[in-house]
Design an enzyme around this catalytic site. Sequence first.
Site, short mmCIF file in Angstrom:
data_model
loop_
_atom_site.label_atom_id
_atom_site.label_comp_id
_atom_site.label_asym_id
_atom_site.label_seq_id
_atom_site.Cartn_x
_atom_site.Cartn_y
_atom_site.Cartn_z
N LYS A 1 0.84 -1.20 0.00
CA LYS A 1 0.00 0.00 0.00
C LYS A 1 0.87 1.26 0.00
O LYS A 1 0.64 2.21 -0.76
CB LYS A 1 -0.92 -0.01 1.22
CG LYS A 1 -1.64 1.28 1.48
CD LYS A 1 -2.50 1.67 0.29
CE LYS A 1 -2.96 3.11 0.38
NZ LYS A 1 -4.25 3.27 0.95
N CYS B 1 -3.41 10.82 1.69
CA CYS B 1 -2.74 9.57 1.31
C CYS B 1 -1.36 9.85 0.75
O CYS B 1 -0.35 9.56 1.38
CB CYS B 1 -3.58 8.83 0.28
SG CYS B 1 -5.30 8.70 0.76
N1 SAJ Z 1 -2.24 14.84 -8.60
C1 SAJ Z 1 -1.43 15.61 -9.43
N2 SAJ Z 1 -1.15 15.14 -10.67
C2 SAJ Z 1 -1.64 13.96 -11.13
C3 SAJ Z 1 -2.45 13.17 -10.30
C4 SAJ Z 1 -2.73 13.64 -9.03
O1 SAJ Z 1 -0.98 16.70 -9.05
O2 SAJ Z 1 -1.34 13.61 -12.29
C5 SAJ Z 1 -2.53 15.32 -7.22
C6 SAJ Z 1 -4.01 15.57 -6.96
O3 SAJ Z 1 -4.40 16.83 -7.42
C7 SAJ Z 1 -4.05 15.44 -5.44
C8 SAJ Z 1 -3.00 14.36 -5.15
O4 SAJ Z 1 -2.19 14.29 -6.33
O5 SAJ Z 1 -3.64 16.65 -4.82
C9 SAJ Z 1 -3.57 13.00 -4.83
O6 SAJ Z 1 -4.65 12.68 -5.72
P1 SAJ Z 1 -4.84 11.22 -6.38
O7 SAJ Z 1 -6.06 11.27 -7.20
O8 SAJ Z 1 -3.57 10.82 -7.03
O9 SAJ Z 1 -4.97 10.24 -5.15
P2 SAJ Z 1 -5.84 10.19 -3.80
O10 SAJ Z 1 -4.99 10.73 -2.70
O11 SAJ Z 1 -7.18 10.77 -3.95
O12 SAJ Z 1 -5.99 8.60 -3.66
C10 SAJ Z 1 -4.82 7.79 -3.62
C11 SAJ Z 1 -4.99 6.62 -4.62
N3 SAJ Z 1 -3.72 5.94 -4.79
C12 SAJ Z 1 -3.20 5.68 -6.04
O13 SAJ Z 1 -3.77 6.02 -7.05
C13 SAJ Z 1 -1.91 4.92 -6.06
C14 SAJ Z 1 -6.05 5.66 -4.11
O14 SAJ Z 1 -6.13 4.50 -4.92
C15 SAJ Z 1 -5.73 5.23 -2.66
O15 SAJ Z 1 -6.71 4.34 -2.15
C16 SAJ Z 1 -5.73 6.48 -1.82
O16 SAJ Z 1 -4.66 7.32 -2.30
C17 SAJ Z 1 -5.52 6.10 -0.37
O17 SAJ Z 1 -6.50 6.05 0.38
O18 SAJ Z 1 -4.39 5.78 0.01
#
Ligand code: SAJ
Length: 393
Positions: free
Chosen positions: A198, A252
């Site tokens: 994870k 996360c």
């Molecule tokens: N972000 C970027 N650029 C991107 C993608 C995301 O700047 O290309 C930023 C988003 O704006 C945000 C942050 O990253 O600020 C996190 O967003 P996210 O959509 O990547 O992830 P979370 O935090 O909403 O959810 C993540 C997910 N993990 C992965 O995709 C590996 C989810 O599957 C997990 O269950 C979750 O963390 C968790 O609970 O750990």
Amino acid sequence: MGLGYIGLPTASLLGTKGYQVVGVDVSPDIVETINAGHIHIVEPGLDILLKSAVNSGNLKASLEPEASDVFIIAVPTPFKGEHHEPDMRYVEQSVRAIVPYVEKGNLVILESTSPVGTCDEIIAPVLEDAGFTVGEDVFVAHCPERVLPGRILIELVENDRIVGGVDQASTEKAASFYSGFVSGDVIQTDAKTAELSKLCENSFRDVNIAFANELSMICDENGIDVWELIELANRHPRVNILQPGPGVGGHCLAVDPWFIVDRSPETARLIRTAREVNDSKPDWVVNKIVRAAEKLKAPVIGCLGITYKPDVDDLRESPALEIVQKLQEKGIGEILVSDATLRSCEAFDLYSMEEVIDKADIIVLLVNHSQYADLTANMLKEKIVIDTRGVVR
Ligand code: SAJ
């Protein structure tokens, strides 16, 4: 144990699948809200699912645990202090709270994202101290939640699940439990591998976003449009660069990589640096706005979006919120805030997008909510635009 972003959807789902569920939370307000058939978090479809689980009598919320076949721990695991050490107090409190109710044959599952060793070094010892032999009369496993906010109810069922017990019997018991309601594959491993799997998934994403964020700053220095650059580079069959933004938020990606760094401080150099790059991005954006504002006499700065990512109403660890708060502290002008997903916000008055665009000299686009997708450079041609998400191209 814990009726938050993971515990509540899980309890509601199980309640509608015929399981008898007691959802335990330390907050009397949350317990009361849920027992009245209402939710305290926003997640598509959750209100209907919860109502159905509560109305069927299968789900009730309580401040106290009850005797159960399976105990699922889904409480927060934040970090503390400037060295970002894992703060495991809620997991420890939850295990201690269930001990008086645990009976022989019960299964204790940790879903909270946790540092390597939590099942072996925190949960199992508390149960052993209470007189149980783990692996013989009680069973302990980690099954990390991996759902994406905004898609939780779909991903709770469809995602593959990794299940790792502190011993083989615990792994098998936990895998058999998840097979009852998960349509994805349920894959068995040991507790430590499940814990690190994870953490490494979120670190992988964090490192890749850090790469995009670093590129965005390099492009800015060289007068290159980073979004065009990434589109072009991604035409290579083996390149897939993620999107830069104002920083990385949520509870996360901005937290979990530190659990790896904390346990392997000398070795986890790339993971630490990625965190530092992403954490530095809000200040970089603030400086850019300050430089633009210095050119105006009485600047009005309009900020579009304050949540941590698009189309969620979640402000946890939001880089957009951090940027707006820092701008306010600096007192460089009037700040007008709008957010397409929020009806109100404790910290600021919220304005409509139209009002912000009308009144502001500088438009800062911080979150690419779908409502902003129709914004064009032409609509903002009289403004100074700082677009951290590549919406207005
Ligand atoms: N972000 C970027 N650029 C991107 C993608 C995301 O700047 O290309 C930023 C988003 O704006 C945000 C942050 O990253 O600020 C996190 O967003 P996210 O959509 O990547 O992830 P979370 O935090 O909403 O959810 C993540 C997910 N993990 C992965 O995709 C590996 C989810 O599957 C997990 O269950 C979750 O963390 C968790 O609970 O750990």
